[in-house]
Every structure is written in structure tokens, then in C-alpha cells.
Motif scaffolding. Sequence first.
Motif, PDB file in Angstrom:
ATOM      1  N   UNK A  15       0.824  -1.203   0.000  1.00 17.04           N
ATOM      2  CA  UNK A  15       0.000   0.000   0.000  1.00 17.04           C
ATOM      3  C   UNK A  15       0.865   1.262   0.000  1.00 17.04           C
ATOM      4  N   UNK A  16       1.958   1.248   0.747  1.00 15.05           N
ATOM      5  CA  UNK A  16       2.836   2.420   0.818  1.00 15.05           C
ATOM      6  C   UNK A  16       3.460   2.716  -0.538  1.00 15.05           C
ATOM      7  N   UNK A  17       3.891   1.653  -1.227  1.00 21.12           N
ATOM      8  CA  UNK A  17       4.481   1.838  -2.549  1.00 21.12           C
ATOM      9  C   UNK A  17       3.422   2.328  -3.533  1.00 21.12           C
ATOM     10  N   UNK A  18       2.214   1.810  -3.413  1.00 23.80           N
ATOM     11  CA  UNK A  18       1.127   2.253  -4.297  1.00 23.80           C
ATOM     12  C   UNK A  18       0.850   3.744  -4.127  1.00 23.80           C
ATOM     13  N   UNK A  19       0.906   4.244  -2.900  1.00 29.12           N
ATOM     14  CA  UNK A  19       0.674   5.665  -2.662  1.00 29.12           C
ATOM     15  C   UNK A  19       1.744   6.530  -3.307  1.00 29.12           C
ATOM     16  N   UNK A  20       2.983   6.028  -3.287  1.00 28.90           N
ATOM     17  CA  UNK A  20       4.068   6.763  -3.947  1.00 28.90           C
ATOM     18  C   UNK A  20       3.842   6.782  -5.452  1.00 28.90           C
ATOM     19  N   UNK A  21       3.445   5.636  -6.002  1.00 29.61           N
ATOM     20  CA  UNK A  21       3.192   5.557  -7.442  1.00 29.61           C
ATOM     21  C   UNK A  21       2.017   6.440  -7.848  1.00 29.61           C
ATOM     22  N   UNK A  22       0.988   6.490  -7.002  1.00 30.92           N
ATOM     23  CA  UNK A  22      -0.172   7.326  -7.311  1.00 30.92           C
ATOM     24  C   UNK A  22       0.184   8.806  -7.283  1.00 30.92           C
ATOM     25  N   UNK A  23       1.166   9.154  -6.455  1.00 29.17           N
ATOM     26  CA  UNK A  23       1.587  10.551  -6.372  1.00 29.17           C
ATOM     27  C   UNK A  23       2.604  10.950  -7.416  1.00 29.17           C
ATOM     28  N   UNK A  24       2.930  10.035  -8.337  1.00 28.85           N
ATOM     29  CA  UNK A  24       3.922  10.356  -9.366  1.00 28.85           C
ATOM     30  C   UNK A  24       3.389  11.337 -10.393  1.00 28.85           C
TER      31      UNK A  24
END
Length: 217
Positions: A15-24
Motif C-alpha cells: 500500500x505504501x508503494x502504491x501511494x508513492x506511485x499514485x503521487x507520481x
Amino acid sequence: MDAAWLTQSEILCSHSVQQVLLGSRKPSTQATYLAKWKRFSCWCAQHDTPPLQVPVPLILDYPLSLEQKGLAISSVRVHLAAISAFHPGDRGHSIFSNTMVGRFLKRLDHLYSQVRQLVPAWDLNLVLSRLTGPPFEPMATCSLLYLSWKTAFLIGITSARHISKIRALTSEPPYTVFHKDKVQLRPHSTFLPKVVSSFHVNQDIFLPVFFLKPHAS
């Protein structure tokens, strides 16, 4: 909607990595892509095809229809980028990486090359001279609207900054500091420039003061 921005492999991330990817992608980019994806979805509904299941050959009919309506090639590419952000792609490859799409866009550039319209030349000295008179001067009687226009123009013409960076400026400290010989401006800390690097994020704008009043001569 967050899951729609992630590919099949990205969904497997934590989930943490997904949030970073979504904020790209910037919020403005996300809003643009969502609007163009909605328009593409309406086009698919007219062709009785689910937007996530449209094959590449049929997808190419959509940008071709946009170009034939007078849309610029650069705007057509943005539409395809929006589709590529949501569409699962073909055989594990995104829409943009498809060789057929690449050939299509290259040929589209040749067939519908954009001819720039000639625009009237403008005189900077004439514009500056107009800023030294009514309704921009005297400043004591100048309206806040005209003063804002004048300030934004002078900052833009002297700093050569994009409009997005000028909009990120604020008069609140510590983002605006008045010195004896200059004014130091810095965009708000929440603003991210087009090139996100330590240099561009922390780059200040320095505007030297007028040694003579601008309306003195």
C-alpha cells in the motif's frame, strides 16, 4: 478510482508503494487525464465497446476523429497518454509503447503538420511605457486588479518563469523578502516545478529594485 491508475503489476505492490506511485502524477495531470478518459469512455459507449476492452486498432479511430475535428497533434498525444494511463494495454505493453501506435502518430504528424499562424509583433518598450501611465499609475489610485496584472507581467518578463511558478508565489513571509536593492521571491513549499530537482525546487527569483521611479522619465 485509485486502483484504476495502477497497472496489474503495480497493484501487487504494498500500500505504501502504491501511494508513492499514485503521487507520481501531479493533481493537474490527473484532472486532465480523468477528463480525457471520460470523453474517451463516452466515445466507446457510442460504439458499444467497454473502454477497458477496446483493442488497439479501434482505439486509433478515436485520435483520428479528434484530429479531423481540428485538434492539434500535441493535444491528440495527451488524449492517448490519458488512455494509456487507464487502459490495461495489449499483451502487457501500454498503448503508447505499441509499435502500431508509434507508427500511427509518426504518420499523423506528416499528414496533418501544424502550420503556425503569424502573430503581430509586439514592442516591449511600448508595453512598459503604457504601464507607467493610467490606469496602472499612480499606484495610490491604481485598482488591485490592474496592480496585480502589472506585477505578474513584470515578474514574468524579468524572471522568464512559467505561469505555474508565478502563480505559486505568495507575499507571505518567508516566501517574499524585501532587501534594500532587491526583492527575493520563492514559490510556496507545496509547489512542485516541472523539473523536480533540488536546484529547481529551491530556486529563488531575485528582482532588482528600480534605482529611479519607473514613471520618472
